[in-house]
Scaffold this active site. Structure first.
Site, mmCIF file in Angstrom:
data_model
loop_
_atom_site.group_PDB
_atom_site.id
_atom_site.type_symbol
_atom_site.label_atom_id
_atom_site.label_comp_id
_atom_site.label_asym_id
_atom_site.label_seq_id
_atom_site.Cartn_x
_atom_site.Cartn_y
_atom_site.Cartn_z
ATOM 1 N N GLY A 1 -6.982 3.768 4.914
ATOM 2 C CA GLY A 1 -8.077 4.511 5.532
ATOM 3 C C GLY A 1 -7.575 5.152 6.802
ATOM 4 O O GLY A 1 -6.969 4.484 7.635
ATOM 5 N N HIS A 2 -7.738 6.453 6.911
ATOM 6 C CA HIS A 2 -7.311 7.144 8.119
ATOM 7 C C HIS A 2 -8.535 7.674 8.816
ATOM 8 O O HIS A 2 -9.365 8.322 8.191
ATOM 9 C CB HIS A 2 -6.448 8.353 7.767
ATOM 10 C CG HIS A 2 -5.101 7.994 7.231
ATOM 11 N ND1 HIS A 2 -4.454 6.841 7.558
ATOM 12 C CD2 HIS A 2 -4.273 8.653 6.403
ATOM 13 C CE1 HIS A 2 -3.292 6.801 6.957
ATOM 14 N NE2 HIS A 2 -3.159 7.890 6.242
ATOM 15 N N ARG B 1 -13.839 -4.844 7.660
ATOM 16 C CA ARG B 1 -13.539 -6.205 8.127
ATOM 17 C C ARG B 1 -12.981 -6.176 9.550
ATOM 18 O O ARG B 1 -12.250 -5.253 9.914
ATOM 19 C CB ARG B 1 -12.458 -6.845 7.228
ATOM 20 C CG ARG B 1 -12.962 -7.211 5.862
ATOM 21 C CD ARG B 1 -11.856 -7.853 5.037
ATOM 22 N NE ARG B 1 -10.833 -6.899 4.652
ATOM 23 C CZ ARG B 1 -9.739 -7.212 3.955
ATOM 24 N NH1 ARG B 1 -9.532 -8.473 3.591
ATOM 25 N NH2 ARG B 1 -8.870 -6.300 3.630
ATOM 26 N N GLN C 1 -0.472 1.902 4.878
ATOM 27 C CA GLN C 1 -0.248 0.479 5.206
ATOM 28 C C GLN C 1 0.924 0.356 6.182
ATOM 29 O O GLN C 1 1.110 1.248 6.995
ATOM 30 C CB GLN C 1 -0.020 -0.359 3.933
ATOM 31 C CG GLN C 1 -1.282 -0.562 3.108
ATOM 32 C CD GLN C 1 -1.522 0.535 2.107
ATOM 33 O OE1 GLN C 1 -0.618 0.985 1.442
ATOM 34 N NE2 GLN C 1 -2.769 0.975 1.979
ATOM 35 N N THR D 1 -11.564 0.984 5.683
ATOM 36 C CA THR D 1 -11.926 0.884 4.269
ATOM 37 C C THR D 1 -12.936 -0.217 4.010
ATOM 38 O O THR D 1 -13.917 -0.021 3.297
ATOM 39 C CB THR D 1 -10.645 0.653 3.426
ATOM 40 O OG1 THR D 1 -9.757 1.738 3.695
ATOM 41 C CG2 THR D 1 -10.945 0.595 1.944
ATOM 42 N N THR D 2 -12.718 -1.398 4.585
ATOM 43 C CA THR D 2 -13.584 -2.528 4.237
ATOM 44 C C THR D 2 -14.530 -2.927 5.369
ATOM 45 O O THR D 2 -15.418 -3.744 5.154
ATOM 46 C CB THR D 2 -12.731 -3.774 3.893
ATOM 47 O OG1 THR D 2 -11.931 -4.074 5.040
ATOM 48 C CG2 THR D 2 -11.833 -3.522 2.690
ATOM 49 N N LYS E 1 -1.813 5.584 12.335
ATOM 50 C CA LYS E 1 -0.959 6.615 11.728
ATOM 51 C C LYS E 1 -1.718 7.912 11.492
ATOM 52 O O LYS E 1 -1.142 8.988 11.537
ATOM 53 C CB LYS E 1 -0.379 6.114 10.398
ATOM 54 C CG LYS E 1 0.547 4.917 10.543
ATOM 55 C CD LYS E 1 1.141 4.517 9.214
ATOM 56 C CE LYS E 1 0.148 3.954 8.228
ATOM 57 N NZ LYS E 1 -0.507 2.717 8.634
ATOM 58 N N ARG F 1 -10.429 -6.895 12.291
ATOM 59 C CA ARG F 1 -8.995 -7.150 12.230
ATOM 60 C C ARG F 1 -8.619 -8.299 13.157
ATOM 61 O O ARG F 1 -9.204 -8.450 14.231
ATOM 62 C CB ARG F 1 -8.218 -5.900 12.648
ATOM 63 C CG ARG F 1 -8.442 -4.730 11.719
ATOM 64 C CD ARG F 1 -7.752 -3.477 12.222
ATOM 65 N NE ARG F 1 -8.094 -2.337 11.396
ATOM 66 C CZ ARG F 1 -8.303 -1.098 11.839
ATOM 67 N NH1 ARG F 1 -8.203 -0.840 13.118
ATOM 68 N NH2 ARG F 1 -8.610 -0.141 11.009
ATOM 69 N N GLY G 1 -5.842 6.979 23.188
ATOM 70 C CA GLY G 1 -7.241 7.165 22.795
ATOM 71 C C GLY G 1 -7.279 7.911 21.482
ATOM 72 O O GLY G 1 -6.247 8.400 21.006
ATOM 73 N N ASP H 1 -2.720 -0.038 9.864
ATOM 74 C CA ASP H 1 -3.719 0.252 10.906
ATOM 75 C C ASP H 1 -3.089 0.537 12.266
ATOM 76 O O ASP H 1 -3.676 0.239 13.302
ATOM 77 C CB ASP H 1 -4.726 -0.917 11.060
ATOM 78 C CG ASP H 1 -5.338 -1.299 9.744
ATOM 79 O OD1 ASP H 1 -5.676 -0.387 8.976
ATOM 80 O OD2 ASP H 1 -5.469 -2.509 9.477
ATOM 81 N N GLU H 2 -1.902 1.101 12.264
ATOM 82 C CA GLU H 2 -1.212 1.357 13.539
ATOM 83 C C GLU H 2 -1.736 2.613 14.233
ATOM 84 O O GLU H 2 -1.273 2.956 15.329
ATOM 85 C CB GLU H 2 0.307 1.510 13.319
ATOM 86 C CG GLU H 2 1.015 0.253 12.805
ATOM 87 C CD GLU H 2 1.079 0.210 11.296
ATOM 88 O OE1 GLU H 2 0.417 1.062 10.654
ATOM 89 O OE2 GLU H 2 1.763 -0.666 10.755
HETATM 90 P P1 IMP Z 1 -4.521 -4.513 -1.317
HETATM 91 O O1 IMP Z 1 -3.604 -3.426 -0.883
HETATM 92 O O2 IMP Z 1 -5.965 -4.104 -1.405
HETATM 93 O O3 IMP Z 1 -4.044 -5.181 -2.583
HETATM 94 O O4 IMP Z 1 -4.498 -5.656 -0.180
HETATM 95 C C1 IMP Z 1 -3.327 -6.437 0.078
HETATM 96 C C2 IMP Z 1 -3.172 -6.716 1.560
HETATM 97 O O5 IMP Z 1 -2.880 -5.497 2.231
HETATM 98 C C3 IMP Z 1 -4.427 -7.276 2.240
HETATM 99 O O6 IMP Z 1 -4.015 -8.146 3.274
HETATM 100 C C4 IMP Z 1 -5.082 -6.059 2.842
HETATM 101 O O7 IMP Z 1 -5.889 -6.374 3.946
HETATM 102 C C5 IMP Z 1 -3.855 -5.281 3.273
HETATM 103 N N1 IMP Z 1 -4.083 -3.830 3.341
HETATM 104 C C6 IMP Z 1 -4.172 -2.962 2.325
HETATM 105 N N2 IMP Z 1 -4.360 -1.721 2.786
HETATM 106 C C7 IMP Z 1 -4.368 -1.794 4.117
HETATM 107 C C8 IMP Z 1 -4.470 -0.824 5.162
HETATM 108 O O8 IMP Z 1 -4.597 0.388 4.947
HETATM 109 N N3 IMP Z 1 -4.418 -1.325 6.431
HETATM 110 C C9 IMP Z 1 -4.243 -2.624 6.702
HETATM 111 N N4 IMP Z 1 -4.128 -3.561 5.768
HETATM 112 C C10 IMP Z 1 -4.187 -3.158 4.481
#
Ligand code: IMP
Length: 437
Positions: free
Chosen positions: A35-36, A297, A218, A294-295, A11, A299, A409, A8-9
């Site tokens: 997720g981009h 949630r 990631q 993606t989720t 990218k 951060r 931004g 989530d930097e």
């Molecule tokens: P998984 O890749 O769904 O198995 O999740 C493993 C870990 O990687 C969890 O802590 C997720 O929140 C984290 N994670 C997976 N994909 C991303 C991403 O694109 N951005 C940030 N964290 C991620």
């Protein structure tokens, strides 16, 4: 281009920027856990698998063999782009990438629930179970999907095997192979025109001396081998992962660009020494809109961590940095940067491999003055308030590499390109003292 923190930097935006100079963009690991978000004028694109280079009509986009592919999500993305008039004829998918099946998603969710307080906080997209099957040598690859008889044969066996796990271990109802086979054969027909020998395609582009951008998903600290194990993803986001996941030799990689936020975020479980629980963490989350693409949630947010930053420089062999979301810090009267940890009363300057030890690390901070004015409209380093420039110089000195790009931004123009990181001189964008050249 890799993420230098926990993902989530930002990218997506940097790939979008670099894609202008790239003939080919390659995703080399991960799946729809990524997720981009890319903002082009008033349109927002949310992509999980397709590299954001797709927004440029002449750029070829390749999803490499080190990725795992959920065909339903990929087709949804293709449809979304088609609707917006963005052609996907230049999208190619590796025939040896592994395919995420419905049982992978079910097992990911069920195993997270069973782990209780040992849970990883995965995205529940079936990523870990798909890679586990790959390592166990029971996975189904894109090339298997293209061959109906082979797919039937493999899926009948795989579903009966996974049903035993679903029923006996997790108390879930069994899956019906026939329905899954029909569904996946349908996906296969639609994806067939995109499926290629991706390593061959990438190496041919390299031989033609085209620019190839390898786009990590990631981040470094989520790397299966070098991240905060077990709180990691199941692939290798680091620069070395590009060779394996794309099928290229290390000698063809000219330079490695790391992307880091001006602060730190993390989603999911696991230690995070600079995490902020109070007002400042809330402010970073709100100003930075820190919710997962993606989720959804929220951060976790914290100060910039120079120990993991230096670790990312080492593990990836970074040449330069792109610092994103500097504007999120605009309101703060002071800003902290973690320069070392304290572990069991001793100073610790290197990232510890043990999650238990990492969890005990206390950050040692250097406090810098904030600038308390907007940087959103700055378009060159000279436009930045002096404190913001000093902050960037401090990060460059701490990480011992130059900063090539600063992002202020979400939109394309909110960017300061100090030096073109693809064509510019290697490691010469800021001088040895971190000052702009
Ligand atoms: P998984 O890749 O769904 O198995 O999740 C493993 C870990 O990687 C969890 O802590 C997720 O929140 C984290 N994670 C997976 N994909 C991303 C991403 O694109 N951005 C940030 N964290 C991620």
């Amino acid at each position: 281009m890799i993420g230098a923190q926990w993902g989530d930097e930002g990218k997506g935006k940097i790939t979008d920027l670099l894609s202008r100079s790239a003939d080919v963009v390659v995703r080399y690991q991960g799946g729809v856990n990524a997720g981009h978000t890319v903002v082009v004028r008033d349109r927002t694109f949310k992509l999980h698998l397709i590299p954001s280079g797709i927004l440029y009509p002449d750029t070829e986009c390749i999803i490499g063999s080190g990725t795992v592919i959920d065909p339903q999500v990929l087709l949804d993305e293709i449809d979304q782009l088609d609707k917006l008039g963005i052609a996907t004829g230049n999208l190619f998918i590796s025939q040896t990438a592994h395919v995420t099946m419905p049982y992978h998603r079910l097992i990911d969710s069920a195993s997270e629930d069973k782990r209780g307080d040992r849970k990883i906080g995965t995205t529940k997209r079936g990523i870990g179970p798909t890679y586990a099957d790959k390592s166990e040598r029971t996975g189904i690859r894109m090339i298997d999907l293209m061959d109906a008889d082979n797919l039937r044969d493999q899926l009948h066996w795989a579903v009966s095997y996974k049903n035993a796990i679903l029923e006996k271990l997790y108390g879930l109802p069994p899956l019906e192979p026939a329905g899954i086979i029909e569904q996946y054969l349908g996906y296969a027909e639609r994806l067939r025109p995109h499926v290629v020998d991706s390593s061959l395609k990438i190496n041919e582009a390299v031989r033609r001396r085209q620019n190839v951008l390898f786009e990590g998903a990631q981040g470094t600290l989520l790397d299966l081998d070098h991240g905060t194990y077990p709180y990691v993803t199941s692939s290798n986001p680091i620069a070395g992962g590009a060779c394996i996941g794309a099928g290229v030799g290390p000698t063809i990689i000219d330079r490695v660009i790391g992307v880091a936020k001006a602060y730190t975020t993390r989603v999911g479980e696991g230690p995070f020494p600079t995490e902020l629980h109070g007002e400042v963490g809330q402010l970073l989350g709100d100003r930075g809109a820190e919710f997962g693409t993606t989720t959804g949630r929220r951060r976790r947010c914290g100060w910039f961590d120079g120990v993991i930053g230096r670790y990312a420089v080492r593990i990836n062999g970074l040449d330069c940095l792109a610092i994103t979301k500097l504007d999120v810090l605009d309101e703060l009267p002071e800003i902290k940067v973690c320069v070392a940890y304290e572990l069991d009363g001793e100073a610790c300057r290197e990232f510890p491999s043990s999650a238990r030890q990492f969890a005990k690390c206390q950050p040692v901070y250097k406090t810098l003055p904030g600038w308390q004015q907007s940087t959103a409209d700055c378009r060159s380093l000279n436009d930045l308030p002096s404190q913001a420039l000093d902050y960037l110089k401090f990060l460059a000195e701490l990480m011992e590499i130059p900063i090539a790009i600063v992002s202020l931004g979400a939109s394309r123009d909110q960017t300061i390109v100090v030096e073109d990181p693809i064509h510019g001189p290697k490691r010469a964008l800021l001088n040895d003292n971190g000052a702009p050249v």
